[in-house]
Motif scaffolding. Sequence first.
Motif, mmCIF file in Angstrom:
data_model
loop_
_atom_site.group_PDB
_atom_site.id
_atom_site.type_symbol
_atom_site.label_atom_id
_atom_site.label_comp_id
_atom_site.label_asym_id
_atom_site.label_seq_id
_atom_site.Cartn_x
_atom_site.Cartn_y
_atom_site.Cartn_z
ATOM 1 N N ARG A 161 0.839 -1.208 0.000
ATOM 2 C CA ARG A 161 0.000 0.000 0.000
ATOM 3 C C ARG A 161 0.865 1.246 0.000
ATOM 4 N N ALA A 162 1.984 1.184 0.757
ATOM 5 C CA ALA A 162 2.871 2.345 0.815
ATOM 6 C C ALA A 162 3.430 2.651 -0.574
ATOM 7 N N VAL A 163 3.823 1.608 -1.293
ATOM 8 C CA VAL A 163 4.373 1.821 -2.636
ATOM 9 C C VAL A 163 3.299 2.376 -3.564
ATOM 10 N N LEU A 164 2.100 1.831 -3.475
ATOM 11 C CA LEU A 164 0.997 2.326 -4.309
ATOM 12 C C LEU A 164 0.761 3.806 -4.037
ATOM 13 N N ASP A 165 0.861 4.156 -2.774
ATOM 14 C CA ASP A 165 0.660 5.536 -2.370
ATOM 15 C C ASP A 165 1.691 6.428 -3.053
ATOM 16 N N ARG A 166 2.966 5.984 -3.012
ATOM 17 C CA ARG A 166 4.039 6.771 -3.626
ATOM 18 C C ARG A 166 3.832 6.911 -5.130
ATOM 19 N N ALA A 167 3.263 5.868 -5.723
ATOM 20 C CA ALA A 167 3.060 5.908 -7.172
ATOM 21 C C ALA A 167 1.756 6.599 -7.538
ATOM 22 N N GLY A 168 1.042 7.073 -6.536
ATOM 23 C CA GLY A 168 -0.216 7.770 -6.796
ATOM 24 C C GLY A 168 -1.341 6.858 -7.229
ATOM 25 N N LEU A 169 -1.295 5.615 -6.762
ATOM 26 C CA LEU A 169 -2.325 4.663 -7.180
ATOM 27 C C LEU A 169 -3.121 4.141 -5.987
ATOM 28 N N ALA B 13 6.667 6.068 -22.175
ATOM 29 C CA ALA B 13 6.128 5.679 -23.477
ATOM 30 C C ALA B 13 4.608 5.789 -23.486
ATOM 31 N N GLY B 14 4.086 6.567 -24.425
ATOM 32 C CA GLY B 14 2.641 6.641 -24.620
ATOM 33 C C GLY B 14 1.894 7.516 -23.633
ATOM 34 N N LEU B 15 2.629 8.258 -22.786
ATOM 35 C CA LEU B 15 1.930 9.111 -21.822
ATOM 36 C C LEU B 15 1.592 10.468 -22.437
ATOM 37 N N GLY B 16 0.492 11.064 -21.997
ATOM 38 C CA GLY B 16 0.132 12.420 -22.422
ATOM 39 C C GLY B 16 1.013 13.427 -21.711
ATOM 40 N N PRO B 17 0.944 14.699 -22.111
ATOM 41 C CA PRO B 17 1.823 15.732 -21.537
ATOM 42 C C PRO B 17 1.700 15.835 -20.017
ATOM 43 N N GLU B 18 0.460 15.794 -19.523
ATOM 44 C CA GLU B 18 0.258 15.928 -18.079
ATOM 45 C C GLU B 18 0.856 14.754 -17.318
ATOM 46 N N GLU B 19 0.535 13.559 -17.831
ATOM 47 C CA GLU B 19 1.060 12.345 -17.197
ATOM 48 C C GLU B 19 2.578 12.329 -17.259
ATOM 49 N N SER B 20 3.127 12.787 -18.382
ATOM 50 C CA SER B 20 4.582 12.839 -18.527
ATOM 51 C C SER B 20 5.191 13.743 -17.459
ATOM 52 N N ALA B 21 4.590 14.894 -17.272
ATOM 53 C CA ALA B 21 5.114 15.833 -16.284
ATOM 54 C C ALA B 21 5.121 15.191 -14.898
ATOM 55 N N ARG B 22 4.044 14.460 -14.603
ATOM 56 C CA ARG B 22 3.982 13.794 -13.300
ATOM 57 C C ARG B 22 5.072 12.724 -13.180
ATOM 58 N N SER C 114 -6.201 2.507 -16.839
ATOM 59 C CA SER C 114 -5.904 3.223 -18.079
ATOM 60 C C SER C 114 -4.425 3.015 -18.401
ATOM 61 N N HIS C 115 -4.043 3.439 -19.617
ATOM 62 C CA HIS C 115 -2.643 3.238 -20.007
ATOM 63 C C HIS C 115 -1.687 3.950 -19.055
ATOM 64 N N GLY C 116 -2.025 5.182 -18.725
ATOM 65 C CA GLY C 116 -1.158 5.952 -17.846
ATOM 66 C C GLY C 116 -1.020 5.294 -16.477
ATOM 67 N N GLU C 117 -2.152 4.812 -15.968
ATOM 68 C CA GLU C 117 -2.122 4.148 -14.651
ATOM 69 C C GLU C 117 -1.309 2.861 -14.708
ATOM 70 N N ARG C 118 -1.392 2.178 -15.856
ATOM 71 C CA ARG C 118 -0.585 0.955 -15.994
ATOM 72 C C ARG C 118 0.894 1.262 -15.975
ATOM 73 N N ARG C 119 1.280 2.386 -16.612
ATOM 74 C CA ARG C 119 2.695 2.770 -16.584
ATOM 75 C C ARG C 119 3.129 3.058 -15.152
ATOM 76 N N GLN C 120 2.247 3.669 -14.378
ATOM 77 C CA GLN C 120 2.578 3.960 -12.975
ATOM 78 C C GLN C 120 2.717 2.665 -12.166
ATOM 79 N N LEU C 121 1.810 1.732 -12.436
ATOM 80 C CA LEU C 121 1.874 0.455 -11.725
ATOM 81 C C LEU C 121 3.140 -0.306 -12.114
ATOM 82 N N GLU C 122 3.475 -0.228 -13.378
ATOM 83 C CA GLU C 122 4.695 -0.849 -13.881
ATOM 84 C C GLU C 122 5.895 -0.396 -13.044
ATOM 85 N N LEU C 123 5.947 0.913 -12.811
ATOM 86 C CA LEU C 123 7.046 1.479 -12.032
ATOM 87 C C LEU C 123 6.926 1.061 -10.559
ATOM 88 N N ALA C 124 5.711 1.096 -10.043
ATOM 89 C CA ALA C 124 5.498 0.738 -8.638
ATOM 90 C C ALA C 124 6.003 -0.673 -8.353
#
Lengths: 306, 256, 332
Positions: B129-137, B176-185, B149-159
């Motif tokens: 849960r702590a890791v999910l929290d850090r990844a914003g999930l 890869a494949g992230l929108g500008p906002e997601e990229s910034a995050r 969503s694709h962006g959330e999957r990329r975050q989970l991938e990293l988590a």
Amino acid sequence: MLLFLEQCLNGLQFGLLLFLLAAGLTLVFGIMDLVNLAHGSLYMMGAYFGATFTALTGSYLGGIAIALVATLLLGMAVEVIAMRRLYGRDHLDHVLGTFGLILFFNELVRLIWGPAGMNLTLPGWLNTSIEILPGVNYSMYRLAIIVVALGVALGLYLVVMRTRIGMLIRAGASNREMTGALGINIKLLYTFVFGVGAALAGLAGMMQAAILTAQIGMGENILILAFVVIIIGGIGSIRGAFIASIFAGLIDTVGRAVIPDVLKLVLSPSAASTAGPALSSMLIYLLMAIVLVVRPAGLFPAPGNR
Amino acid sequence: MSALLQVENLAKRFGGIVATDDVVFNIPEGELHAVIGPNGAGKTTLISQLFGQLMPDSGRVTFAGTDITRLPMHQRSALGLARSFQITSLFLDLSVLDNVALAVQAHAGHSFHFWRDARKQSELRDPARAVLDRAGLAHLGNRSAAALSHGERRQLELAMALAGSPRMLLLDEPMAGLGPEESARMVDMLRELKRKYTILLVEHDMEAVFALADRITVLVYGRVIASGPPDEIRGNAQVREAYLGEEDHVEGAVNG
Amino acid sequence: MALNLRTLVAALLVLALLLVPVYAAFIGNNFILSVCTRMVILAIAATSLNLIMGYGGMVSFGHAAYLGIGGYVVGILAFEGIYSGFIQWPLALVVSAVFALVIGALSLRTKGVYFIMITLAFAQMIYYVGVSLSRYGADDGLTIQRRSQFGDLINMSHKATFYYVCLACLFITLFVVWRLVNSRFGMAIQGARSNDTRMRAIGFPTYRYKLTCFVIAGTICGLAGALLANHTDFISPAVMHWTRSGDLIVMVVLGGMATLFGPLIGTVAFLALEEALPFVMSKTIDPYFIPSGIRPSEYWQIILGPLLLLVVLFARGGIDGFLARISDKEPS
Ligand SMILES: Nc1ncnc2c1ncn2[C@@H]1O[C@H](COP(=O)(O)OP(=O)(O)O)[C@@H](O)[C@H]1O
Ligand SMILES: [Mg+2]
């Protein structure tokens, strides 16, 4: 020595028969990525068609020709009705769905032809033996099987390597998307390939029916052997299937001849004569297991296949 | 003191293609090292060899003083290496929390425990849960991974790469494949991670690379054509040439 | 556990299974008891297959081999004069485990359809070993003169007692599988099914977990084999025929893969179909065929085969998945 020669010829004959079955199987597997357990049922249907039509027409060759067309049509019907719905599903679905087809065909045969087997009577000119070497006679019919199957193998090779359809087939076996991109009527190609595979299996069945008999379930054990062959040869590879078939045929037949004698050295004669054939049946499976343990994706894995 | 990751004369061929050609570089502890190069340059192949998914034809990889060239993946993971995949690779039929909890479990001793309900073990669930929290999930824990969503999957991938408390991250195009906002995050998150981990970052977003990297290695046709701090790479003529097709990319990064 | 249709069906099934001997005694007919004993034994086998196939993603096309191995251990020991169940049963489990260890260790090097085929190959080899055992009946099989003896503890020859022994084995199996798949080990297995590469990437040596799972499943199926041999008082290579392995796959998929009660439901459905289909056909279709002299009900597999195909095509989640969908739609 002469006996050994005869065994080798028998092995070659069995191997070629196996190839007829394996060729269709490996094409369907390689191109449509379909595990078709019901391929053995088409072999059985071919045998029954052969026996029926030769008896009906009173002509051996005429009956065989009609039976071949019948199996071709049956195969295409099976593809249109059932198989095409299985493409793109996972292999477990294929195993299960085509297992259902086996039950269906076995029961259908029992309904139409009854539970007893059916003989396919050979004409006199085939039912003789011929002197292949001075003083060595060999069954004319088995020799005919060898010639026919080699002819089919050669024909298949030419079609696959030299014709436009063959090019499509090869393209399909190594790259499904590409064939689609070429704008080819994939559906028709699949139905055609499946039908031809069925006809080849049927041909093997009707040729075998004259040696043994046409029987319910006759396709099941040989189907498993055909699978072994295409796995050893590499899925989708006709050439691999050819080499592996002959190899498997020789091992099986020669093993059957040699193993009981070897066993007699260590076992009582009666025990050896029971254990011998069973152990030689194991040899091919042993071969496949060894091949897969050493090369987990077969001997000649086709490049485009998983 | 030697570097945390040392790559010596690594080479890999696929038939006629030379995917990795005598590659040499070192990454010291704490560095964020970017690897850039055009598509097909061999970046993913390189990461796969560092991580043990592919075996190199020759060469040597040393991690924290251990020769890991021939080790299987799971042993590299145990030593503290973690990777993320360019093409998202998750447990799609499990929940998001299960995904991360499995990564935690991998590093919590062996898994030959047959009886207690793993989903009720706080020693697995809490760190997950702590890791999910850090990844914003954190809010998506009970969702099936397939429903992200694709962006959330990329975050989970990293988590999942983070969950095993690694020493070093090998990140294959996390944006890869992230929108500008997601990229910034994602850039913010990488900046955060940079403080804690040694990172090898493969990325196409030049802006991000030049903003984050301590050093950059440029790979073309499997070969290292330049390696050095961002300023040096910016001015390198060979690099500009190699990026001919993507000139404005580098240009943008140079000017921006 | 919410009381939904799924759990209700499972609970009713368990209750019905518990009451079978009572019902059989009440109508004074042991046939139903025999059918149900077989059902329960095969449900154990199907549950064990589900452990590797449903939860572990390892599609074994040779699982019936362990039915034969367990059965032959009991049969051969009995033939050699060793009747004690305290020897027979543990040995059946150990031998099955050893076979599963060897087969699994080699087979798990391959993936996908190659795994399907290599497990089939090993099962075929074992089948032919059975055929070659001339001392133990070879092709014709071996009649077991006395069932496993457990002293005064249990009398295996008493039909109802034997049924309850089998049922107890089934319940224990279900309980064990339930604990197993939810444990850390079970999570590792399910992760490996879902994405083996990722599992190894996050640090799991998946091979050894899958192999362990494969051995556990083989062992449980060996128990089913020992029970089956006692039930039929007979063992032959036929129980290991590859079509029997196919039947087991059908049972698991029909009931619902990777669900606890799916294999039980599937086995009951499959065997019930075997019994019911001919009966239903004889009442409905046969009358129309009287003039032709054909009785379609004798050819009931003509219906069963396409039915399996339809399940594959349209009911992938099996019966359990179907029930789950219905209960999801119900207003709660
Ligand atoms: N398994 C493989 N078999 C054959 N060629 C491969 C394989 N994997 C990668 N390649 C080739 O190696 C080269 C490098 O690929 P890759 O590492 O994916 O590049 P990048 O990640 O830099 O885009 C490409 O030419 C690619 O086609
Ligand atoms: Mg890449």
